[in-house]
Design a protein around this motif. Structure first.
Motif, short mmCIF file in Angstrom:
data_model
loop_
_atom_site.label_atom_id
_atom_site.label_comp_id
_atom_site.label_asym_id
_atom_site.label_seq_id
_atom_site.Cartn_x
_atom_site.Cartn_y
_atom_site.Cartn_z
N THR A 153 0.84 -1.20 0.00
CA THR A 153 0.00 0.00 0.00
C THR A 153 0.87 1.25 0.00
N THR A 154 0.47 2.21 -0.82
CA THR A 154 1.18 3.49 -0.88
C THR A 154 0.39 4.61 -0.23
N ALA A 155 -0.76 4.29 0.33
CA ALA A 155 -1.64 5.30 0.94
C ALA A 155 -1.07 5.77 2.27
N ALA A 156 -1.56 6.92 2.71
CA ALA A 156 -1.16 7.45 4.01
C ALA A 156 -1.82 6.64 5.11
N LEU A 157 -1.05 6.25 6.09
CA LEU A 157 -1.55 5.55 7.28
C LEU A 157 -1.24 6.47 8.46
N ASP A 158 -2.17 7.39 8.74
CA ASP A 158 -1.92 8.46 9.71
C ASP A 158 -2.26 8.03 11.13
N LEU A 159 -1.29 8.24 12.02
CA LEU A 159 -1.48 8.04 13.44
C LEU A 159 -1.66 9.41 14.07
N PHE A 160 -2.83 9.66 14.66
CA PHE A 160 -3.09 10.94 15.30
C PHE A 160 -2.61 10.86 16.74
N THR A 161 -1.62 11.67 17.02
CA THR A 161 -0.92 11.60 18.30
C THR A 161 -0.43 13.00 18.67
N PRO A 162 -0.19 13.26 19.95
CA PRO A 162 0.39 14.56 20.31
C PRO A 162 1.78 14.68 19.68
N VAL A 163 1.96 15.67 18.82
CA VAL A 163 3.24 15.84 18.15
C VAL A 163 3.83 17.22 18.35
N ASN A 164 3.13 18.12 19.01
CA ASN A 164 3.60 19.49 19.02
C ASN A 164 3.26 20.21 20.32
N HIS A 165 4.08 21.17 20.63
CA HIS A 165 3.81 22.15 21.69
C HIS A 165 3.99 23.52 21.05
N THR A 166 3.14 24.45 21.40
CA THR A 166 3.27 25.80 20.85
C THR A 166 3.65 26.76 21.97
N HIS A 167 4.42 27.77 21.61
CA HIS A 167 4.89 28.77 22.58
C HIS A 167 4.67 30.15 21.99
N TYR A 168 4.06 31.02 22.76
CA TYR A 168 3.87 32.41 22.35
C TYR A 168 4.16 33.29 23.55
N ASP A 169 5.08 34.23 23.38
CA ASP A 169 5.42 35.20 24.41
C ASP A 169 5.46 36.57 23.75
N ALA A 170 4.83 37.56 24.37
CA ALA A 170 4.79 38.87 23.75
C ALA A 170 4.80 39.97 24.79
N LEU A 171 5.41 41.07 24.38
CA LEU A 171 5.31 42.32 25.13
C LEU A 171 4.31 43.18 24.36
N GLN A 172 3.29 43.62 25.02
CA GLN A 172 2.30 44.49 24.39
C GLN A 172 2.34 45.82 25.12
N SER A 173 2.39 46.91 24.34
CA SER A 173 2.44 48.23 24.96
C SER A 173 1.69 49.24 24.09
N SER A 174 1.22 50.27 24.74
CA SER A 174 0.53 51.34 24.01
C SER A 174 0.54 52.61 24.86
N ILE A 175 0.43 53.72 24.14
CA ILE A 175 0.22 55.02 24.79
C ILE A 175 -0.98 55.63 24.09
N ASP A 176 -1.99 55.98 24.87
CA ASP A 176 -3.21 56.58 24.33
C ASP A 176 -3.43 57.94 24.96
N ARG A 177 -4.12 58.76 24.21
CA ARG A 177 -4.50 60.06 24.75
C ARG A 177 -6.00 60.18 24.65
N LYS A 178 -6.63 60.44 25.77
CA LYS A 178 -8.07 60.62 25.79
C LYS A 178 -8.40 62.00 25.23
N SER A 179 -9.33 62.01 24.29
CA SER A 179 -9.74 63.30 23.73
C SER A 179 -10.76 63.96 24.68
N VAL A 180 -10.60 65.22 24.85
CA VAL A 180 -11.49 65.98 25.73
C VAL A 180 -12.51 66.69 24.84
N VAL A 181 -13.80 66.51 25.16
CA VAL A 181 -14.87 67.13 24.37
C VAL A 181 -15.33 68.39 25.05
#
Length: 181
Positions: A153-181
């Motif tokens: 057989t040449t078909a795919a024989l897929d084994l579904f198994t835990p294969v990965n870990h993901t990592h996300y690290d971020a610095l988030q920053s902002s400077i806002d100015r409130k508008s005065v009405v």
């Protein structure tokens, strides 16, 4: 149990500290279950491959080979050559995501507010398909596929198994100015 926790603290009139964390699981291992619904004999997906990438698997005059109708009277169904299948590990693990954050928000004067924080996310035991019939010899084509050598057989024989870990690290920053009405 999937807890989510958030806290906010205002140590001064111009400073706020916020933090949060959560743990979330893939609901009912849906990532695995959806892949099992595509199996033979429920889904008759035939894969035909030529001897190499330049050789056709069949010709127009030969047509597509007849589909094999499974015999479901015996309790087990052998997988015909050329049919792909998805399978699970014996004890599948349920994947999950951990998230956390910490932010500082400060009034800076003249209507400006600055905010900076850290955001982190980890995906743990993320499932993926591991093709057990992938070629093992570079350049060998289908002759390098282990289940082609053993069972033809040449078909795919897929084994579904835990294969990965993901990592996300971020610095988030902002400077806002409130508008005065």
């Amino acid at each position: 149990f999937s807890p989510t926790l958030g806290v906010a603290f205002r140590p001064t009139n111009t400073l706020v500290v916020r933090a949060g964390a959560s743990l979330a699981f893939d609901p009912e291992t849906y990532a695995y279950n959806r892949n099992m619904t595509l199996n033979y004999p429920e889904n008759l997906s035939l894969s035909l491959t030529g001897a190499n990438s330049w050789t056709p698997a069949t010709t127009y005059s030969q047509g597509i080979p007849a589909q094999v109708v499974p015999d479901i009277t015996k309790g087990t169904i052998p997988l015909p050559s050329g049919y792909a299948i998805n399978s699970l590990t014996q004890n599948p693990k349920r994947d999950y995501v951990e998230t956390w954050n910490l932010f500082l928000e400060k009034q800076l004067g003249l209507g400006f507010v600055g905010k900076a924080g850290y955001v982190g996310t980890r995906g743990v035991d993320i499932p993926g398909a591991l093709n057990l019939n992938a070629g093992q010899v570079l350049g060998a084509g289908t002759a390098g596929q282990p289940y082609n050598v053993k069972f033809g057989t040449t078909a795919a024989l897929d084994l579904f198994t835990p294969v990965n870990h993901t990592h996300y690290d971020a610095l988030q920053s902002s400077i806002d100015r409130k508008s005065v009405v």
